[in-house]
Design a protein around this motif. Structure first.
Motif, mmCIF file in Angstrom:
data_model
loop_
_atom_site.group_PDB
_atom_site.id
_atom_site.type_symbol
_atom_site.label_atom_id
_atom_site.label_comp_id
_atom_site.label_asym_id
_atom_site.label_seq_id
_atom_site.Cartn_x
_atom_site.Cartn_y
_atom_site.Cartn_z
ATOM 1 N N MET A 1 36.282 18.455 9.502
ATOM 2 C CA MET A 1 35.274 18.736 8.471
ATOM 3 C C MET A 1 35.011 20.233 8.361
ATOM 4 O O MET A 1 34.953 20.788 7.256
ATOM 5 C CB MET A 1 33.976 18.002 8.793
ATOM 6 N N LEU A 2 34.869 20.905 9.495
ATOM 7 C CA LEU A 2 34.623 22.340 9.489
ATOM 8 C C LEU A 2 35.802 23.101 8.887
ATOM 9 O O LEU A 2 35.629 24.055 8.126
ATOM 10 C CB LEU A 2 34.344 22.823 10.916
ATOM 11 N N VAL A 3 37.015 22.637 9.214
ATOM 12 C CA VAL A 3 38.209 23.265 8.646
ATOM 13 C C VAL A 3 38.229 23.083 7.128
ATOM 14 O O VAL A 3 38.554 24.016 6.372
ATOM 15 C CB VAL A 3 39.481 22.657 9.282
ATOM 16 N N GLN A 4 37.863 21.882 6.658
ATOM 17 C CA GLN A 4 37.877 21.612 5.223
ATOM 18 C C GLN A 4 36.804 22.410 4.473
ATOM 19 O O GLN A 4 37.037 22.843 3.351
ATOM 20 C CB GLN A 4 37.680 20.115 4.969
ATOM 21 N N VAL A 5 35.646 22.582 5.085
ATOM 22 C CA VAL A 5 34.593 23.368 4.448
ATOM 23 C C VAL A 5 35.066 24.807 4.241
ATOM 24 O O VAL A 5 34.928 25.374 3.144
ATOM 25 C CB VAL A 5 33.303 23.353 5.284
ATOM 26 N N VAL A 6 35.638 25.385 5.284
ATOM 27 C CA VAL A 6 36.155 26.756 5.179
ATOM 28 C C VAL A 6 37.273 26.812 4.140
ATOM 29 O O VAL A 6 37.326 27.721 3.295
ATOM 30 C CB VAL A 6 36.655 27.249 6.550
ATOM 31 N N GLY A 7 38.167 25.810 4.181
ATOM 32 C CA GLY A 7 39.275 25.772 3.229
ATOM 33 C C GLY A 7 38.796 25.630 1.802
ATOM 34 O O GLY A 7 39.345 26.246 0.879
ATOM 35 N N ALA B 1 35.521 17.239 2.344
ATOM 36 C CA ALA B 1 34.732 17.745 3.467
ATOM 37 C C ALA B 1 33.371 17.057 3.518
ATOM 38 O O ALA B 1 32.869 16.716 4.605
ATOM 39 C CB ALA B 1 34.551 19.259 3.341
ATOM 40 N N ALA B 2 32.772 16.828 2.345
ATOM 41 C CA ALA B 2 31.493 16.127 2.294
ATOM 42 C C ALA B 2 31.649 14.698 2.803
ATOM 43 O O ALA B 2 30.783 14.167 3.509
ATOM 44 C CB ALA B 2 30.959 16.121 0.867
ATOM 45 N N HIS B 3 32.777 14.089 2.430
ATOM 46 C CA HIS B 3 33.049 12.738 2.933
ATOM 47 C C HIS B 3 33.237 12.769 4.443
ATOM 48 O O HIS B 3 32.804 11.871 5.160
ATOM 49 C CB HIS B 3 34.281 12.161 2.235
#
Length: 264
Positions: free
Chosen positions: A29-35, A48-50
């Protein structure tokens, strides 16, 4: 005597599986938020929200499993297994709320005249990482979800996110090869469309348990006929069949026996 040792979600092994899945989900999730921030992708942000709701669902599942493992007592003779059902109820509500937010934001982007710059390459890499991580978490939960409605809720969260990651990958490939940015918003709508049916299905199962409906596949008439076929049984009535949670059915009945059976 009957053995009432904790099984399924009540066992420590399943709690460890949930904990490992939570660690995987939170990291990705943290990786997706940054991405999502770096690439400008709504689909990646939706994924990321999911993932965030996945993490929340797994935390809920862990708490529910700890509560459900508490032994029965004089005030709660069936124990605390219904805690699993309430955890699944919260999961389904979170899923439905998430899908509405994704759909609204995706439609807003599609209707907007402004061009959105999306870094398709970064979007693709992060989506692939998410897909692989979700596949591992899904595999970890696949056995336990068959016997626990609570783990089932967490399992469906992860399954939905895996499909979401696949949709993001397709959108990223389209953006990289054609430059068509609306593919990102369309992928977001696809994620929302995949979430809703599973959320509603889980909610229906939860409501079936809470309303104490007869478990699927159980025929009360067959049970009555079976009991009446036993030697010495004169009548049977007030049959009730329900379930505390998935895999935990309960049965009660008033059985009238022939008085001669008691004197023989």
């Amino acid at each position: 005597m009957h053995d009432h040792a904790p099984t399924g979600i009540r066992g420590a092994s399943n709690r460890r599986l949930l904990a490992v899945s939570l660690a995987i989900t939170t990291t990705v999730m943290l990786v997706q938020v940054v991405g999502a921030i770096l690439s400008g992708s709504l689909a990646l942000l939706a994924d990321a929200a999911h993932m965030f709701t996945d993490a929340a669902a797994l935390v809920i599942a862990l708490i529910a499993s700890i509560v459900a493992a508490r032994p029965a007592n004089d005030r709660r003779t069936f124990g605390y297994r219904r805690a699993e059902v309430f955890g699944a109820l919260l999961n389904s509500v979170i899923l439905i709320g998430l899908s509405v937010w994704i759909a609204v934001e995706a439609v807003r982007r599609l209707l907007s005249d402004a061009d959105t710059e999306i870094a398709g390459g970064l979007m693709l890499v992060v989506a692939i990482v998410g897909l692989l991580a979700n596949a591992v978490a899904l595999w970890l939960l696949s056995a336990a979800q068959r016997t626990s409605i609570n783990v089932r809720g967490a399992y469906l969260e992860v399954l939905g996110d895996l499909l979401g990651s696949a949709a993001v990958i397709v959108a990223a490939v389209i953006i990289l090869t054609t430059g068509w940015a609306p593919a990102d918003a369309i992928a977001s709508l696809a994620i929302a469309a995949m979430i809703v049916p599973r959320a509603i299905g889980l909610l229906r199962e939860v409501m079936s348990v809470l309303s104490e409906a007869t478990p699927e596949g159980v025929e009360v008439r067959t049970i009555r006929e079976h009991i009446l076929g036993a030697p010495g049984v004169a009548d049977v009535h007030d049959i009730h069949v329900w379930q505390l949670t998935r895999g935990a059915p309960v049965f009660t009945a008033h059985v009238v026996v022939d008085p001669r059976v008691l004197t023989e």
